[in-house]
Design a protein around this motif. Sequence first.
Motif, PDB file in Angstrom:
ATOM      1  N   LEU A 186      -5.741  -5.115 -10.193  1.00 22.09           N
ATOM      2  CA  LEU A 186      -6.962  -5.193 -10.993  1.00 22.09           C
ATOM      3  C   LEU A 186      -8.174  -4.653 -10.240  1.00 22.09           C
ATOM      4  O   LEU A 186      -9.078  -4.097 -10.850  1.00 22.09           O
ATOM      5  CB  LEU A 186      -7.215  -6.642 -11.417  1.00 22.09           C
ATOM      6  N   THR A 187      -8.222  -4.833  -8.925  1.00 24.88           N
ATOM      7  CA  THR A 187      -9.435  -4.489  -8.170  1.00 24.88           C
ATOM      8  C   THR A 187      -9.341  -3.178  -7.406  1.00 24.88           C
ATOM      9  O   THR A 187     -10.362  -2.662  -6.980  1.00 24.88           O
ATOM     10  CB  THR A 187      -9.762  -5.606  -7.160  1.00 24.88           C
ATOM     11  N   ASN A 188      -8.156  -2.641  -7.214  1.00 22.44           N
ATOM     12  CA  ASN A 188      -7.987  -1.482  -6.350  1.00 22.44           C
ATOM     13  C   ASN A 188      -7.441  -0.295  -7.152  1.00 22.44           C
ATOM     14  O   ASN A 188      -6.269  -0.277  -7.521  1.00 22.44           O
ATOM     15  CB  ASN A 188      -7.033  -1.836  -5.205  1.00 22.44           C
ATOM     16  N   PRO A 189      -8.265   0.718  -7.394  1.00 22.68           N
ATOM     17  CA  PRO A 189      -7.782   1.858  -8.179  1.00 22.68           C
ATOM     18  C   PRO A 189      -6.646   2.614  -7.483  1.00 22.68           C
ATOM     19  O   PRO A 189      -5.776   3.176  -8.140  1.00 22.68           O
ATOM     20  CB  PRO A 189      -9.014   2.740  -8.364  1.00 22.68           C
ATOM     21  N   ARG A 190      -6.631   2.635  -6.156  1.00 22.25           N
ATOM     22  CA  ARG A 190      -5.558   3.322  -5.422  1.00 22.25           C
ATOM     23  C   ARG A 190      -4.208   2.656  -5.715  1.00 22.25           C
ATOM     24  O   ARG A 190      -3.185   3.319  -5.846  1.00 22.25           O
ATOM     25  CB  ARG A 190      -5.857   3.310  -3.920  1.00 22.25           C
ATOM     26  N   ASN A 191      -4.231   1.338  -5.846  1.00 20.33           N
ATOM     27  CA  ASN A 191      -3.020   0.600  -6.155  1.00 20.33           C
ATOM     28  C   ASN A 191      -2.480   1.017  -7.524  1.00 20.33           C
ATOM     29  O   ASN A 191      -1.278   1.226  -7.681  1.00 20.33           O
ATOM     30  CB  ASN A 191      -3.322  -0.907  -6.128  1.00 20.33           C
ATOM     31  N   ASP A 209      -0.352  -4.507  -0.289  1.00 26.14           N
ATOM     32  CA  ASP A 209       0.395  -3.976  -1.439  1.00 26.14           C
ATOM     33  C   ASP A 209       0.449  -2.449  -1.433  1.00 26.14           C
ATOM     34  O   ASP A 209       1.484  -1.866  -1.736  1.00 26.14           O
ATOM     35  CB  ASP A 209      -0.227  -4.441  -2.758  1.00 26.14           C
ATOM     36  N   ASN A 210      -0.662  -1.801  -1.092  1.00 21.02           N
ATOM     37  CA  ASN A 210      -0.682  -0.335  -1.077  1.00 21.02           C
ATOM     38  C   ASN A 210       0.294   0.222  -0.042  1.00 21.02           C
ATOM     39  O   ASN A 210       0.889   1.278  -0.248  1.00 21.02           O
ATOM     40  CB  ASN A 210      -2.090   0.189  -0.797  1.00 21.02           C
ATOM     41  N   TRP A 211       0.452  -0.475   1.069  1.00 23.81           N
ATOM     42  CA  TRP A 211       1.366  -0.014   2.105  1.00 23.81           C
ATOM     43  C   TRP A 211       2.797  -0.010   1.574  1.00 23.81           C
ATOM     44  O   TRP A 211       3.538   0.950   1.773  1.00 23.81           O
ATOM     45  CB  TRP A 211       1.263  -0.906   3.345  1.00 23.81           C
ATOM     46  N   TYR A 212       3.182  -1.109   0.891  1.00 27.53           N
ATOM     47  CA  TYR A 212       4.530  -1.186   0.330  1.00 27.53           C
ATOM     48  C   TYR A 212       4.766  -0.084  -0.704  1.00 27.53           C
ATOM     49  O   TYR A 212       5.804   0.556  -0.714  1.00 27.53           O
ATOM     50  CB  TYR A 212       4.783  -2.549  -0.312  1.00 27.53           C
ATOM     51  N   LEU A 213       3.792   0.124  -1.573  1.00 28.08           N
ATOM     52  CA  LEU A 213       3.923   1.164  -2.596  1.00 28.08           C
ATOM     53  C   LEU A 213       4.069   2.540  -1.957  1.00 28.08           C
ATOM     54  O   LEU A 213       4.945   3.320  -2.335  1.00 28.08           O
ATOM     55  CB  LEU A 213       2.708   1.140  -3.527  1.00 28.08           C
TER      56      LEU A 213
END
Length: 155
Positions: free
Chosen positions: A46-51, A85-89
């Motif tokens: 919800l808060t991170n557009p990169r995610n 989370d971004n690292w895992y993605l």
Amino acid sequence: MPSAAWYGLCYGLCYALWCDYYTKQEQDHKSKSSPQQQPKYSETYLTNPRNRQLQAQLLDMLQGDVSTAKQLLLQQRQWFPGRHDNWYLAKVIYNLEHGIDELRDWEMYSRLLLMLQGDDAAAERLLLQQRQAYPGKQHGWYLEKIIGDLERDRR
């Protein structure tokens, strides 16, 4: 005078009706307390557009297969706990883009170490030699080549 079987039948029927009534009351209470179910998104989604971009890219790579995406992300979370989370993605996307099957590669690397009596430095030297001799191959290919060469040389 009614028989015991008749009382048992009435008791069973009353119990079933009570359970049905109680279940409906519970469902009505839940629907009143939260009239609109909010979709379950992680806070970073919800808060991170990169995610959101990474999730969309991953789903695009997997042709919309959400269950496989969840499984791959869970696997990374288990192997590398405490990351963002971004690292895992990004890690799952990188692995898919480069054809890396970490579980298979890990099993093969463990087999190589077993063949080398746990000599990690020798394993890394052999991997470096193979990368120099055959550039541009996948990690698993190098492991297969080294294991195959060692097995052939031991015959």
